[in-house]
Design a protein around this motif. Structure first.
Motif, mmCIF file in Angstrom:
data_model
loop_
_atom_site.group_PDB
_atom_site.id
_atom_site.type_symbol
_atom_site.label_atom_id
_atom_site.label_comp_id
_atom_site.label_asym_id
_atom_site.label_seq_id
_atom_site.Cartn_x
_atom_site.Cartn_y
_atom_site.Cartn_z
ATOM 1 N N GLN A 26 0.801 -1.221 0.000
ATOM 2 C CA GLN A 26 0.000 0.000 0.000
ATOM 3 C C GLN A 26 0.836 1.275 0.000
ATOM 4 O O GLN A 26 0.319 2.342 -0.334
ATOM 5 C CB GLN A 26 -0.953 -0.015 1.188
ATOM 6 C CG GLN A 26 -1.987 -1.131 1.076
ATOM 7 C CD GLN A 26 -2.958 -1.156 2.241
ATOM 8 O OE1 GLN A 26 -2.679 -1.766 3.259
ATOM 9 N NE2 GLN A 26 -4.087 -0.479 2.111
ATOM 10 N N GLU A 367 -5.364 -2.350 13.968
ATOM 11 C CA GLU A 367 -5.857 -1.353 13.009
ATOM 12 C C GLU A 367 -7.192 -0.813 13.479
ATOM 13 O O GLU A 367 -8.064 -1.577 13.895
ATOM 14 C CB GLU A 367 -6.103 -1.942 11.596
ATOM 15 C CG GLU A 367 -4.871 -2.248 10.802
ATOM 16 C CD GLU A 367 -5.187 -2.818 9.415
ATOM 17 O OE1 GLU A 367 -6.281 -2.552 8.876
ATOM 18 O OE2 GLU A 367 -4.331 -3.537 8.888
ATOM 19 N N GLU A 421 -5.522 1.951 -1.411
ATOM 20 C CA GLU A 421 -6.566 1.276 -0.642
ATOM 21 C C GLU A 421 -7.153 0.113 -1.462
ATOM 22 O O GLU A 421 -8.330 0.092 -1.808
ATOM 23 C CB GLU A 421 -7.631 2.285 -0.178
ATOM 24 C CG GLU A 421 -8.820 1.711 0.579
ATOM 25 C CD GLU A 421 -8.490 0.739 1.710
ATOM 26 O OE1 GLU A 421 -7.465 0.922 2.400
ATOM 27 O OE2 GLU A 421 -9.263 -0.220 1.877
HETATM 28 C C1 PNW Z 1 -7.933 -3.753 6.178
HETATM 29 N N1 PNW Z 1 -13.791 -5.747 4.190
HETATM 30 O O1 PNW Z 1 -8.577 -4.178 5.016
HETATM 31 C C2 PNW Z 1 -6.467 -3.936 5.850
HETATM 32 O O2 PNW Z 1 -5.710 -4.632 6.791
HETATM 33 C C3 PNW Z 1 -5.805 -2.691 5.394
HETATM 34 O O3 PNW Z 1 -4.737 -3.025 4.561
HETATM 35 C C4 PNW Z 1 -6.809 -1.770 4.732
HETATM 36 O O4 PNW Z 1 -6.232 -0.671 4.108
HETATM 37 C C5 PNW Z 1 -7.787 -1.350 5.820
HETATM 38 O O5 PNW Z 1 -8.367 -2.470 6.466
HETATM 39 C C6 PNW Z 1 -8.907 -0.455 5.309
HETATM 40 O O6 PNW Z 1 -9.675 -1.120 4.346
HETATM 41 C C7 PNW Z 1 -9.898 -4.515 4.895
HETATM 42 O O7 PNW Z 1 -14.252 -5.656 3.034
HETATM 43 C C8 PNW Z 1 -10.414 -4.510 3.613
HETATM 44 O O8 PNW Z 1 -14.468 -6.217 5.141
HETATM 45 C C9 PNW Z 1 -11.699 -4.914 3.384
HETATM 46 C C10 PNW Z 1 -12.482 -5.333 4.442
HETATM 47 C C11 PNW Z 1 -11.971 -5.347 5.740
HETATM 48 C C12 PNW Z 1 -10.672 -4.927 5.954
#
Ligand code: PNW
Length: 463
Positions: A26, A367, A421
């Motif tokens: 990222q 996070e 993202e």
């Molecule tokens: C997390 N969903 O991703 C990741 O660990 C990060 O790399 C990311 O940038 C961050 O959250 C924000 O999205 C996700 O669809 C991506 O449920 C998608 C989902 C959950 C977490």
């Protein structure tokens, strides 16, 4: 552990770890430098139609070349910890064989710089960027990938073992297995629900094998952990059908990882629910003992709760076997730019549940954060009041959990920088530091100044 709720605000326990988080693909860019070869995210993002606007991580936030500046930003924030991930393709391009020294050198320089700044390095070994050659050989649905992951973990630990404070094996295997292999909205973009369940098991196996490899390769005791995006699941109503939908999603989203890793067993209801897809015969004798190799803490990523009822959901779904049983309803209330509901109670509920189910496991929020559009004023200052409100409310929820006896050791804000993202490309900004991707100029947002004050006072001011 928590101190009394003072009139001046909410104070966190002494020694509480305050950090920021990022991930290699990222932010790093430099996709073809110093021997790095494509990961599944390079291939996926270059496939038309997969990532909004055709964005890729080729340059990203150019962190590979601006690492010192980025560590200096964290020094100004005053954070105690920094959570980053190691790019497997950078240190072991084909996923097999010897390490590339130049790839390892980048993480040596990064950890040197962090230690000079007094910031503890928290390294994640897998934040979704599988070397493409391993995907070509079958990817995570293929058992050998778990073994290769353990080799890679040992190799990185051998090279960086003396300089990393906390090792995390995997980031969010739920996303990697189900978004990657069932709904296909993440790399490698496959839509094979049965393969996604195999992948979930091989993530558990790979995690356990990697824990063993880390313990063997590390020069001394170190914190070894796993990060899950656990789902705060709420049934739409108290009806039996809605509660059964919630049970299914809890099994597929939470217990599929928690039970193998902390109890050395597969959830029986999960096996029954998914019987039409698989008989789980890929789980071999001894695998669950490997998966439950003891770890020192559990990382939790939380953004939003998951509200479910009996019904049907879109296909291809990221929930193998639940498409024709479960529907998802957005929680009411305000939303972020991801359209994700703002619901700090979900974080509190999740923490209290883990206190009750895993009373001896220290927890770390690895996070939490939000995407919002931000506003630059004529002076160039970047304002993001919704992000400050989101973060304040979620930290208040963490404090409430601490007061109720949940053993939370730290909080990592996602993210230090605006970044790639995933399927949304550069259109969604999670950073507390604004990145102008045309010039790579960094500008701390109001939320960065706000977070620096939180860290300095070890808590929240009265709101
Ligand atoms: C997390 N969903 O991703 C990741 O660990 C990060 O790399 C990311 O940038 C961050 O959250 C924000 O999205 C996700 O669809 C991506 O449920 C998608 C989902 C959950 C977490």
């Amino acid at each position: 552990r928590p101190q009394a709720r003072a009139e001046s605000g909410l104070t966190f326990p002494t020694g509480f770890r305050w950090g920021t988080a990022t991930a290699a693909y990222q932010i790093e860019g430099a996709a073809a430098e110093d021997g790095r070869t494509p990961s599944i995210w390079d291939v996926f993002s270059r496939t038309p139609g997969k990532v909004r606007n055709g964005d890729t991580g080729d340059i990203a936030a150019d962190h590979y070349h601006r690492m010192r500046e980025d560590v200096a930003l964290m020094r100004d924030l005053g954070v105690s910890d920094y959570r980053f991930s190691v790019s497997w393709s950078r240190v072991q391009p084909t996923g097999r064989g010897p390490a590339v020294q130049k790839g390892l050198d980048f993480y040596r320089r990064l950890t040197d710089e962090l230690r000079e700044a007094g910031i503890r390095p928290v390294a994640t070994l897998y934040h979704w960027d599988l070397p493409q050659e391993l995907e070509a050989a079958g990817g995570w649905p293929h058992r050998e990938t778990a073994e290769r992951f353990a080799d890679y973990a040992g190799l990185v630990a051998g090279a960086l073992g003396d300089r990393v404070a906390t090792w995390t094996t995997l980031n969010e295997p739920w996303c990697a297995a189900y978004l990657g292999y069932a709904s296909g909205v993440h790399a490698p973009g496959r839509t094979e629900p049965a393969a996604a369940l195999r992948a979930a098991h091989h993530f558990n196996l790979g995690h356990g094998l990697a824990v063993r490899a880390l313990r063997a390769a590390l020069p001394g005791p170190a914190e070894v952990s796993l990060t899950l995006n656990l789902h705060a699941v709420r049934p739409l109503s108290g009806s039996e059908a809605d509660r059964d939908a919630a049970r299914r999603i809890d099994a597929l989203g939470n217990r599929v990882f928690l039970d193998p890793v902390f109890h050395g067993r597969l959830p029986e209801d999960l096996v029954a629910d998914t019987a039409a897809l698989t008989d789980w015969s890929f789980v071999r004798d001894g695998d669950l003992a490997v998966a439950s190799e003891p770890i020192d803490s559990l990382g939790i990523n939380y953004y939003s709760p998951t509200v479910v009822g009996a019904g049907v959901s879109e296909s291809p779904s990221p929930w193998p076997g639940a498409e024709d049983r479960v529907r998802f309803e957005p929680a009411p209330g305000p939303r972020t730019a991801m359209d994700w509901p703002v619901d700090p109670d979900g974080l509190y509920e999740l923490l209290v549940r883990l206190r009750d189910e895993l009373p001896h496991v220290p927890l770390v929020i690895t996070e939490n954060g939000a995407a919002y559009d931000d506003y630059a004023d004529p002076s160039g200052a970047v304002h993001d009041p919704e992000r400050v409100a989101y973060l304040h409310a979620h930290l208040a929820a963490v404090h409430r959990a601490l007061a109720d006896g949940v053993d939370v050791r730290g909080y990592f804000l996602w993210s230090l920088l605006d970044n790639f993202e995933w399927a949304y490309g550069y259109g969604k900004r999670f950073g507390i530091v604004h990145v102008d991707f045309a010039t790579q100029r960094r500008t701390p947002k109001d939320s960065a100044r706000w977070y620096a004050r939180v860290v300095a006072r070890n808590g929240l001011a009265a709101s």
